[in-house]
Design an enzyme around this catalytic site. Structure first.
Site, PDB file in Angstrom:
ATOM      1  N   ASP A 273     -34.348  23.235  12.656  1.00  0.00           N
ATOM      2  CA  ASP A 273     -35.022  23.124  14.001  1.00  0.00           C
ATOM      3  C   ASP A 273     -36.633  23.526  13.715  1.00  0.00           C
ATOM      4  O   ASP A 273     -37.529  23.044  14.258  1.00  0.00           O
ATOM      5  CB  ASP A 273     -34.501  24.306  14.736  1.00  0.00           C
ATOM      6  CG  ASP A 273     -33.124  23.875  15.586  1.00  0.00           C
ATOM      7  OD1 ASP A 273     -32.986  22.779  15.621  1.00  0.00           O
ATOM      8  OD2 ASP A 273     -32.763  24.719  16.451  1.00  0.00           O
TER       9      ASP A 273
ATOM     10  N   TYR B 162     -20.090  29.765  10.745  1.00  0.00           N
ATOM     11  CA  TYR B 162     -19.640  29.332  11.769  1.00  0.00           C
ATOM     12  C   TYR B 162     -18.040  29.101  12.213  1.00  0.00           C
ATOM     13  O   TYR B 162     -17.588  28.983  13.249  1.00  0.00           O
ATOM     14  CB  TYR B 162     -20.529  28.008  12.190  1.00  0.00           C
ATOM     15  CG  TYR B 162     -21.857  28.279  12.616  1.00  0.00           C
ATOM     16  CD1 TYR B 162     -22.447  29.442  12.566  1.00  0.00           C
ATOM     17  CD2 TYR B 162     -22.642  27.043  12.685  1.00  0.00           C
ATOM     18  CE1 TYR B 162     -23.681  29.726  12.775  1.00  0.00           C
ATOM     19  CE2 TYR B 162     -24.149  27.455  12.684  1.00  0.00           C
ATOM     20  CZ  TYR B 162     -24.806  28.744  12.925  1.00  0.00           C
ATOM     21  OH  TYR B 162     -25.992  28.886  13.067  1.00  0.00           O
TER      22      TYR B 162
ATOM     23  N   LYS C  95     -29.059  31.581  -0.545  1.00  0.00           N
ATOM     24  CA  LYS C  95     -29.461  32.968  -0.833  1.00  0.00           C
ATOM     25  C   LYS C  95     -28.766  33.399  -1.813  1.00  0.00           C
ATOM     26  O   LYS C  95     -28.043  34.571  -1.569  1.00  0.00           O
ATOM     27  CB  LYS C  95     -29.116  33.885   0.720  1.00  0.00           C
ATOM     28  CG  LYS C  95     -29.904  35.264   0.770  1.00  0.00           C
ATOM     29  CD  LYS C  95     -31.536  35.244   0.767  1.00  0.00           C
ATOM     30  CE  LYS C  95     -31.808  36.495   0.970  1.00  0.00           C
ATOM     31  NZ  LYS C  95     -33.161  36.388   0.598  1.00  0.00           N
TER      32      LYS C  95
ATOM     33  N   ASP D  31     -35.260  32.506   2.750  1.00  0.00           N
ATOM     34  CA  ASP D  31     -36.499  32.799   3.561  1.00  0.00           C
ATOM     35  C   ASP D  31     -37.716  32.383   2.858  1.00  0.00           C
ATOM     36  O   ASP D  31     -38.845  32.139   3.763  1.00  0.00           O
ATOM     37  CB  ASP D  31     -36.366  34.634   3.144  1.00  0.00           C
ATOM     38  CG  ASP D  31     -36.134  34.835   1.856  1.00  0.00           C
ATOM     39  OD1 ASP D  31     -35.712  34.080   0.983  1.00  0.00           O
ATOM     40  OD2 ASP D  31     -36.332  36.109   1.591  1.00  0.00           O
TER      41      ASP D  31
ATOM     42  N   ASP E 229     -29.036  25.021  10.248  1.00  0.00           N
ATOM     43  CA  ASP E 229     -29.094  25.100  11.805  1.00  0.00           C
ATOM     44  C   ASP E 229     -30.423  25.682  12.122  1.00  0.00           C
ATOM     45  O   ASP E 229     -31.242  25.242  12.811  1.00  0.00           O
ATOM     46  CB  ASP E 229     -27.909  26.029  12.229  1.00  0.00           C
ATOM     47  CG  ASP E 229     -28.078  25.915  13.684  1.00  0.00           C
ATOM     48  OD1 ASP E 229     -28.991  25.220  14.643  1.00  0.00           O
ATOM     49  OD2 ASP E 229     -27.386  26.720  14.350  1.00  0.00           O
TER      50      ASP E 229
END
Length: 357
Positions: free
Chosen positions: A252, A143, A192, A224, A248
């Site tokens: 959620d 980001y 990852k 994942d 992020d």
């Protein structure tokens, strides 16, 4: 008696409604426990753009820096979707986090026993309750990395760069380890590392730091798999630490398995005791001004403010206990009400929680 200065950003959509109830809760805490809270309203997001022509006025950042902490409602909405990228209300969130040095986002995902039926996961999987804390790095990663457009072999290309320094990883990992030490001493680091160099450095440093926290059981999980495990068996998690983008997404997901995104608070922390506290839900313009919004996430954010920034554990416990008592008494806003139940309005829900403090 403590005296605390708070910058208040009500924001857009339902933001002003839920922030109003959160402020009432702090005022009741002040009356009950003999503290003084001083509130100063400032603008950010769509409301700021409408009033000032910019989503993040310079005055807002300065007033926030002069305060002991910040209360934030929600920003954004379809009304401002056509604005240039740098003036979209959501961009103001990145600017204020960076401007205030807020690099750690703490998001608890708690399943209240009274709301277990609202969880979209089968009862035999979730049990009576679960309590997860997601620690998300907030000012690094993709980001904030280099980005842009270029001409490639197949025409126009766009790129965004994921980058993390050792310093950035160590400071967020330390908060995660400290958080785990105060809870069940169990930490899962999500990355990852099978694909990304940034994740390999992340995993290396988190592993090294375990030597400083030998009591914490640390494990690693690919993002994942973590997404799958959150819905397969959320109770296996206590504290999760991860990068900006992965956090992020996962925070959620963790919020929704509790039954409603309207229930969950968050704290964005920097150095020292300063923080910004906000519900994780959006501005929900479709129900704005209708007295339908759930104020509990904003109210529980005030419990986090009391605990993390001001060290007022007893007061924070009182706010959380009041919320639990109201839920156990059967009061529900529309987002958590079952079919046929009469929904409690935003103001009534806030008032009932205030009455129990």
């Amino acid at each position: 008696m403590g005296k605390y200065r708070l910058a208040v950003i009500s924001g857009d959509g339902i933001g002003p409604e839920v922030v109003a109830e959160a402020v009432k809760v702090l005022k009741k805490v002040g009356e009950t426990y003999h503290h003084e809270f001083e509130f100063r309203e400032v603008l950010m997001g769509g409301a700021a753009y409408d009033a000032c022509g910019t989503c993040f006025p310079e005055e807002t950042l300065e007033i926030c820096k002069q305060s002991d902490s910040v209360i934030l409602g929600a920003v954004g909405g379809p009304k401002w979707d056509s604005l240039p990228g740098d003036e979209r209300p959501e961009k103001a969130l990145l600017k204020i986090r960076s401007g205030l040095g807020l690099y750690a986002n703490l998001r608890p995902a708690i399943m209240h026993r009274a709301l277990s039926e609202a969880c979209p996961i089968k009862q035999e999987i979730i049990g009576d309750s679960f309590d997860i804390m997601v620690v998300r790095e907030l000012t690094g990663g993709i980001y904030f990395g280099d980005r842009g457009y270029r001409t490639g072999r197949y025409g126009e290309e766009a790129f965004d760069t994921e980058s993390y320094s050792e310093f950035e990883i160590r400071r967020i990992a330390r908060i995660a380890y400290d958080t785990a030490m105060a809870r069940k001493k169990k930490l899962v680091s999500v990355d990852k590392a099978n694909v990304l160099e940034s994740s390999r450095l992340w995993r290396k440093i988190v592993t090294e730091m375990n030597a400083e926290y030998p009591e914490v059981e640390v494990s690693h999980m690919y993002v994942d798999n973590a997404a799958m495990q959150l819905v397969r068996n959320p109770g296996q998690f206590d504290v999760i630490v991860t990068s900006n983008m992965f956090g992020d997404i996962l925070s959620d997901e963790a919020s929704m398995i509790t039954g409603s995104i309207g229930m969950l608070p968050s704290a964005s922390l920097g150095e020292g005791a300063f923080g910004m506290y906000e519900p994780i839900h959006g501005s929900a313009p479709d129900i704005a001004g209708q007295n339908k919004a759930n104020p509990i996430a904003a109210i529980l954010s005030m419990a986090m403010l009391l605990r993390y920034s001001f060290g007022l554990k007893e007061e924070a416990d009182a706010v959380e206990r009041a919320v639990t008592e109201v839920l156990e008494a059967g009061y529900r806003t529309a987002d958590i009400a079952k079919a046929g139940e009469t929904a409690t309005g935003t103001k009534e829900m806030g008032a009932r929680i205030v009455d129990r403090i």
